[in-house]
Design a protein around this motif. Structure first.
Motif, PDB file in Angstrom:
ATOM      1  N   MET A 182       0.844  -1.198   0.000  1.00  0.00           N
ATOM      2  CA  MET A 182       0.000   0.000   0.000  1.00  0.00           C
ATOM      3  C   MET A 182       0.879   1.248   0.000  1.00  0.00           C
ATOM      4  O   MET A 182       1.854   1.314   0.722  1.00  0.00           O
ATOM      5  CB  MET A 182      -0.880  -0.028   1.267  1.00  0.00           C
ATOM      6  N   SER A 203       1.758   5.122   0.944  1.00  0.00           N
ATOM      7  CA  SER A 203       1.459   5.817   2.192  1.00  0.00           C
ATOM      8  C   SER A 203       0.424   6.918   1.951  1.00  0.00           C
ATOM      9  O   SER A 203       0.245   7.394   0.822  1.00  0.00           O
ATOM     10  CB  SER A 203       2.728   6.388   2.810  1.00  0.00           C
ATOM     11  N   PHE A 204      -0.252   7.304   3.012  1.00  0.00           N
ATOM     12  CA  PHE A 204      -1.295   8.338   2.928  1.00  0.00           C
ATOM     13  C   PHE A 204      -1.388   9.004   4.289  1.00  0.00           C
ATOM     14  O   PHE A 204      -0.849   8.496   5.278  1.00  0.00           O
ATOM     15  CB  PHE A 204      -2.644   7.702   2.548  1.00  0.00           C
ATOM     16  N   ASN A 205      -2.073  10.137   4.339  1.00  0.00           N
ATOM     17  CA  ASN A 205      -2.344  10.787   5.621  1.00  0.00           C
ATOM     18  C   ASN A 205      -3.718  10.345   6.099  1.00  0.00           C
ATOM     19  O   ASN A 205      -4.683  10.377   5.330  1.00  0.00           O
ATOM     20  CB  ASN A 205      -2.348  12.311   5.474  1.00  0.00           C
ATOM     21  N   TYR A 206      -3.786   9.976   7.360  1.00  0.00           N
ATOM     22  CA  TYR A 206      -5.048   9.534   7.934  1.00  0.00           C
ATOM     23  C   TYR A 206      -5.712  10.696   8.668  1.00  0.00           C
ATOM     24  O   TYR A 206      -5.066  11.363   9.471  1.00  0.00           O
ATOM     25  CB  TYR A 206      -4.810   8.371   8.895  1.00  0.00           C
ATOM     26  N   LEU A 241     -13.155   7.340   3.674  1.00  0.00           N
ATOM     27  CA  LEU A 241     -13.071   5.945   4.097  1.00  0.00           C
ATOM     28  C   LEU A 241     -14.339   5.609   4.873  1.00  0.00           C
ATOM     29  O   LEU A 241     -14.605   6.172   5.926  1.00  0.00           O
ATOM     30  CB  LEU A 241     -11.828   5.744   4.987  1.00  0.00           C
ATOM     31  N   ALA A 242     -15.145   4.689   4.311  1.00  0.00           N
ATOM     32  CA  ALA A 242     -16.359   4.258   5.010  1.00  0.00           C
ATOM     33  C   ALA A 242     -15.997   2.972   5.753  1.00  0.00           C
ATOM     34  O   ALA A 242     -15.281   3.027   6.745  1.00  0.00           O
ATOM     35  CB  ALA A 242     -17.497   4.092   4.024  1.00  0.00           C
ATOM     36  N   GLY A 243     -16.433   1.810   5.251  1.00  0.00           N
ATOM     37  CA  GLY A 243     -16.006   0.553   5.872  1.00  0.00           C
ATOM     38  C   GLY A 243     -14.660   0.103   5.328  1.00  0.00           C
ATOM     39  O   GLY A 243     -13.926  -0.654   5.950  1.00  0.00           O
ATOM     40  N   GLY A 244     -14.372   0.544   4.101  1.00  0.00           N
ATOM     41  CA  GLY A 244     -13.070   0.253   3.494  1.00  0.00           C
ATOM     42  C   GLY A 244     -12.949  -1.132   2.883  1.00  0.00           C
ATOM     43  O   GLY A 244     -11.855  -1.556   2.506  1.00  0.00           O
ATOM     44  N   GLN A 245     -14.077  -1.864   2.751  1.00  0.00           N
ATOM     45  CA  GLN A 245     -13.949  -3.247   2.299  1.00  0.00           C
ATOM     46  C   GLN A 245     -13.588  -3.372   0.817  1.00  0.00           C
ATOM     47  O   GLN A 245     -13.037  -4.398   0.398  1.00  0.00           O
ATOM     48  CB  GLN A 245     -15.213  -4.034   2.635  1.00  0.00           C
ATOM     49  N   VAL A 288      -9.783  -0.337   0.951  1.00  0.00           N
ATOM     50  CA  VAL A 288      -8.520  -0.817   1.534  1.00  0.00           C
ATOM     51  C   VAL A 288      -7.958  -1.951   0.674  1.00  0.00           C
ATOM     52  O   VAL A 288      -6.754  -2.003   0.404  1.00  0.00           O
ATOM     53  CB  VAL A 288      -8.717  -1.254   3.012  1.00  0.00           C
ATOM     54  N   ALA A 289      -8.838  -2.824   0.198  1.00  0.00           N
ATOM     55  CA  ALA A 289      -8.388  -3.924  -0.656  1.00  0.00           C
ATOM     56  C   ALA A 289      -7.748  -3.394  -1.937  1.00  0.00           C
ATOM     57  O   ALA A 289      -6.699  -3.885  -2.369  1.00  0.00           O
ATOM     58  CB  ALA A 289      -9.566  -4.839  -0.985  1.00  0.00           C
ATOM     59  N   LYS A 337      -4.343  -1.849  -1.199  1.00  0.00           N
ATOM     60  CA  LYS A 337      -3.311  -2.870  -0.988  1.00  0.00           C
ATOM     61  C   LYS A 337      -2.756  -3.382  -2.313  1.00  0.00           C
ATOM     62  O   LYS A 337      -1.594  -3.734  -2.415  1.00  0.00           O
ATOM     63  CB  LYS A 337      -3.890  -4.032  -0.179  1.00  0.00           C
ATOM     64  N   LEU A 338      -3.634  -3.415  -3.315  1.00  0.00           N
ATOM     65  CA  LEU A 338      -3.196  -3.870  -4.651  1.00  0.00           C
ATOM     66  C   LEU A 338      -2.578  -2.716  -5.452  1.00  0.00           C
ATOM     67  O   LEU A 338      -2.232  -2.886  -6.618  1.00  0.00           O
ATOM     68  CB  LEU A 338      -4.380  -4.463  -5.418  1.00  0.00           C
ATOM     69  N   ASP A 374     -11.658   9.353   7.513  1.00  0.00           N
ATOM     70  CA  ASP A 374     -12.417   8.254   8.104  1.00  0.00           C
ATOM     71  C   ASP A 374     -13.754   8.754   8.647  1.00  0.00           C
ATOM     72  O   ASP A 374     -13.799   9.591   9.543  1.00  0.00           O
ATOM     73  CB  ASP A 374     -11.577   7.622   9.229  1.00  0.00           C
TER      74      ASP A 374
END
Lengths: 265, 157
Positions: free
Chosen positions: A1, A3-6, A28-32, A35-36, A39-40, A50
């Motif tokens: 992944m 990098s990013f600022n949260y 970012l809601a649930g990120g399902q 986030v996946a 990662k790719l 968030d």
């Protein structure tokens, strides 16, 4: 992944302000899905904002003839809600078939709708039930919201806050799922709503669409045989390793027929 | 850039400075050294990384640690009693030999605990359907299903 600022925010206004600060910021809601895909390395947001701690975005309200679901409400909550099961059982049943148990415990209606995956279940529910999407700026009818693959009517800085569903007279959703991903190869939601019969198809094409010919036939007679002879053209439908366009066109009729039967049951 | 993350894991308050992109599973395994939570596919498909967040099963490889800020996390290390007595689900897995290589087992147990909470008296079909977020590549599902059915019966009393 990458990098990013949260960013953690307390209100929709704060989220909108944070979203305006960077061109590549993402909510970012649930990120399902997000986030996946990060990662790719298919997605590279500079900032993640968030929405998980905004209480206003959560919860289900049933008021007269309308079910309103907060954008951050998880699929499992919709699936398990006694109120939703009573008012729109087809919606609870649709939510219970999204992804798997763990994904349903994280994934949200707002996230799914904003992502507009062409094989996601919720777009069929919104279009099929004639829902309205409430954002921090305006109300958008589901018919005007979904704009093809991963595209929506949402503008920069616009955030979904809730989705309202008019309670239909009857409705059902039938999905021919990909057994590995549980995404719809073809999913059809059929509903007899206050504004007429609606048939919405997900998974088959580049985005959710309605089938006017089936709606007309069902308005004349709401029965499985009314749609049995109606085939959608295969032109423009998806072809991939899971199913070819002609097979998807065939499945639309089969799933519509089953959905009508289920709605009558 | 780093960010401070704090949560409760197995009843214990923990916190650390982590990179924002740190996944919850990475935090659990590499910072907390709780290696019972496994990384199988790393693409949110296999369920080996399943933990409970605020009482619900989730895939810890598919959320960033910051999404669990302030949350109550349960990993497989926190499932048995401190004296080592197995939880009802773990005991049923042992009794019915619901594991072969054991790699998927922590995720299976945590997912099954969530399943039984939602389906107190599940049929075999419901168990198989509702366990679809967890893969066992030894294909040892038969005994897993038996164990879950037995654990549900024990819990009902």
């Amino acid at each position: 992944m990458y990098s990013f600022n949260y960013n953690r925010v307390k209100s929709v206004a704060d989220a909108a302000a944070a979203l305006g600060k960077s061109e590549d910021a993402k909510l970012l809601a649930g990120g399902q899905s997000l986030v996946a895909s990060m990662k790719l390395r298919l997605s590279k947001p500079s900032d993640l904002i968030d929405l998980g701690t905004i209480a206003d975005l959560q919860g289900i309200k049933v008021d007269g003839g309308t079910v309103t679901i907060g954008a951050m409400t998880r699929h499992a909550e919709v699936a398990g809600s006694a109120e939703v099961k009573k008012a729109i059982p087809a919606l609870a049943s649709l939510a219970s078939g999204i992804g798997d148990r763990q994904v349903r415990n994280m994934g949200t209606i707002g996230g799914s709708v904003a992502n507009n995956d062409p094989a996601a279940d919720y777009p069929a529910a919104l279009v099929g039930l004639g829902a309205t999407i409430q954002t921090n700026k305006r109300k958008i009818a589901a018919d005007d919201f979904f704009k093809g693959m991963f595209e929506t009517a949402l503008q920069a800085g616009e955030i979904i806050t809730s989705v309202s569903f008019p309670v239909p007279k009857r409705a059902a959703y039938m999905k021919f799922k990909n057994p590995a991903s549980r995404f719809a190869i073809v999913g059809v939601l059929v509903a007899e709503t206050p504004s007429g019969v609606r048939v919405a198809v997900t998974g088959a094409g580049p985005g959710v669409f309605r089938v006017a010919e089936m709606e007309k036939a069902l308005a004349a007679k709401f029965a499985p045989e009314s749609v049995a002879g109606i085939k959608v053209p295969e032109k423009g439908l998806n072809t991939d390793i899971h199913a070819k366009a002609d097979y998807r066109a065939h499945l639309v009729t089969v799933m519509a027929k089953r959905a009508v039967a289920a709605a009558l049951a | 850039m780093t960010v401070k993350v704090s949560m409760k894991v197995n009843g214990k308050a923990v916190s650390a400075e982590v990179e924002e992109r740190t996944l919850l599973v990475t935090y659990i395994r590499e910072n907390l050294r709780l290696t019972g939570t496994h990384v199988g596919c790393d693409t949110a498909q296999c369920g080996a990384c399943t933990v409970h967040m605020n009482g619900r099963a989730i895939k810890s490889c598919n959320i960033v640690a910051m999404q669990a800020e302030g949350a109550d996390i349960l990993t497989i290390e926190g499932v048995a009693k401190p004296d080592g007595t197995l939880n009802v689900m773990q005991e049923a897995f042992r009794e019915h030999h619901a594991l072969q290589c054991g790699f998927c087992t922590p995720g299976m147990v945590l997912s099954a605990m969530d399943l039984v909470k939602n389906y107190p008296d599940p049929t075999e079909r419901e168990i198989r359907e509702q366990l679809d977020g967890n893969l066992c590549r030894c294909t040892g599902y038969h005994n897993i299903v038996k164990a879950i059915k037995a654990a549900a019966a024990t819990m009902r009393g």
